[in-house]
Scaffold this active site. Structure first.
Site, PDB file in Angstrom:
ATOM      1  N   CYS A   1       0.795  -1.236   0.000  1.00  0.00           N
ATOM      2  CA  CYS A   1       0.000   0.000   0.000  1.00  0.00           C
ATOM      3  C   CYS A   1       0.821   1.277   0.000  1.00  0.00           C
ATOM      4  O   CYS A   1       0.677   2.120  -0.885  1.00  0.00           O
ATOM      5  CB  CYS A   1      -0.936   0.007   1.206  1.00  0.00           C
TER       6      CYS A   1
ATOM      7  N   HIS B   1      -1.906   6.909   4.307  1.00  0.00           N
ATOM      8  CA  HIS B   1      -0.875   5.873   4.447  1.00  0.00           C
ATOM      9  C   HIS B   1       0.526   6.331   4.053  1.00  0.00           C
ATOM     10  O   HIS B   1       1.365   5.525   3.651  1.00  0.00           O
ATOM     11  CB  HIS B   1      -1.261   4.618   3.641  1.00  0.00           C
TER      12      HIS B   1
END
Length: 449
Positions: A78, A141
């Site tokens: 990710c 993130h």
């Protein structure tokens, strides 16, 4: 004066290139919507052959736009893939990799105190030069601490979280992950934003959808070009869906999440048509990495015919679903065999805005507009990095594997699994992964005669 200069430059570009590229006819540069899914596999959409055909809106988006069957992420996890999208650079250039254990990936759990460096120029910061308002909805993130948050790196608005919806935690040794509106924390997952792990029920996708719709409406009313980065995470385990979608899919809870996301994309595209801005809005749909087979089959997707999945540099971990949609500009019903990368969304977005990529650093993204508007293909390599190690390279129809396992050399000597659980013991032994190691690949459990 700067805004006038940008607008003038954009208009001159339109006049000079409209006949060749068919770009927007308005003075205002096109709006840009990047729809980034989380752990969604290449084989999860009907248009890519998923047999239950439960993605009618995304399938229609492909029919009205252009499908990219050879589109890749920049890393099979990710954080580095998101850094690559917003910088146009390989993650190894921005520092989003780790060296603890050869070829390990980077990620940012709560304990990590770092984030995206100030030296990196992110897409929303650059788009400000063309007058764009920008918003991220969903998962960031790229750092948990305030100095790494989206508003410090060019975004005007944010609704979402610095991490995925992991938890629940005890709020003593580890607190639940926060949710932000801009710079203010407005709650936490499993508290103000509940997720029922037993049933899979959560209203997060509906909340994220409303944030997107309201942002589009506000910017249209202000006659301002906008950049919306819709980074939802419903398909990342633990997968979730709102009550009207639970139990509606043939694919279980993961399919319920897919159906809600498909419905949400349909509603976003419908709003663009209703506001009469569809022809001045570029939309691109893709995923950050392949389906996470470690959580399959109940909470993981499909990578179609491709080997393995998330966390690996086999095709199942790196090749992503991808659809471009721009009515009146991108020819409908087309398939492009251009080798594409998530980094290309950075360069293509700047091109749409009439801006040049930064010249003081290496930019790895390619401008996809010639492929989308003219059908012109460009030779380029796709590099498969895991951590700080180049694992493989694709060029044209050929792929060279330099490493065919995914973990450290020390772990390889202990006969690690190539993927995770799934293949029969005889087949795993035949592949050199004996000693109880198991593999998982997209066809699920295999049996030998």
């Amino acid at each position: 004066m700067a805004a006038v200069a940008v607008a003038t430059r954009w208009w001159l570009l339109l006049v000079l290139s409209a006949a060749e590229l068919g770009v927007a006819r308005a003075l205002q540069p096109p709006n840009i919507l990047l729809l980034l899914m989380d752990d969604m596999g290449w084989g999860d959409l009907g248009v890519y052959g998923e047999p239950s055909r439960e993605t009618p809106n995304l399938d229609r988006m492909a029919v009205e736009g252009m499908l990219f069957p050879n589109f890749y992420t920049a890393n099979p996890l990710c954080s580095p893939s998101r850094a690559a999208l917003l910088t146009g650079r390989l993650p190894i250039r921005s520092g989003f990799y780790t060296t603890n254990g050869h070829a390990r990936n980077a990620y940012t759990p709560q304990e990590i105190v770092g984030g995206i460096p100030d030296s990196e120029l992110l897409l929303p910061a650059l788009l400000k030069g063309a007058g764009y308002a920008s918003k991220i909805v969903g998962k960031w993130h790229l750092g948990h601490r305030p100095q790494f948050h989206p508003l410090k790196h060019g975004f005007d608005e944010w609704f979402g979280s610095p991490n995925c919806h992991f938890g629940p935690y005890d709020n003593k040794a580890r607190p639940n992950i926060p949710v932000y509106r801009d710079q203010e924390m407005v709650g936490r997952f499993y508290e103000e934003f509940p997720i029922n792990l037993k049933t899979g029920e959560a209203n997060l996708t509906q909340i994220y959808l409303q944030e997107a719709l309201e942002f589009i409406q506000r910017q249209q009313a202000a006659h301002r070009p906008f950049f919306l980065y819709w980074a939802v995470d419903a398909t990342h385990a633990p997968v979730y869906a709102s009550k009207p979608f639970l139990g509606t899919s043939q694919r279980g809870r993961y399919g319920d999440a897919i159906r809600e996301l498909d419905d949400s994309v349909g509603r976003i595209l419908r709003l663009l048509r209703d506001l009469s801005i569809a022809e001045n809005t570029f939309v691109f749909f893709t995923s950050d990495n392949g389906a996470a087979l470690i959580s399959a089959p109940r909470q993981g997707g499909s990578n179609g015919p491709f080997l393995c999945g998330k966390q690996t540099t086999f095709e199942g971990g790196m090749r992503e679903p991808a659809i471009a949609w721009w009515p009146g500009h991108i020819p409908a019903g087309q398939v492009s065999h251009q080798l594409g990368s998530i980094m290309d969304l950075f360069t293509t977005s700047l091109s749409l805005a009439g801006l040049e990529p930064p010249r003081d650093r290496a930019i790895d993204g390619l401008d996809l507009l010639p492929a989308m508007l003219q059908g012109r293909l460009t030779d380029r390599p796709i590099f498969y990095y895991r951590g700080n190690t180049l694992m493989a390279v694709t060029l044209g129809q050929y792929k060279a594997h330099f490493w065919t396992w995914t973990n450290s050399w020390e772990e390889f000597k202990q006969k690690p699994a190539l993927c995770w659980a799934g293949l029969s013991a005889p087949l795993s032994a035949w592949l050199g992964c004996g000693g109880g190691a198991q593999l998982q690949c997209p066809w699920g459990k295999a049996s030998l005669p």
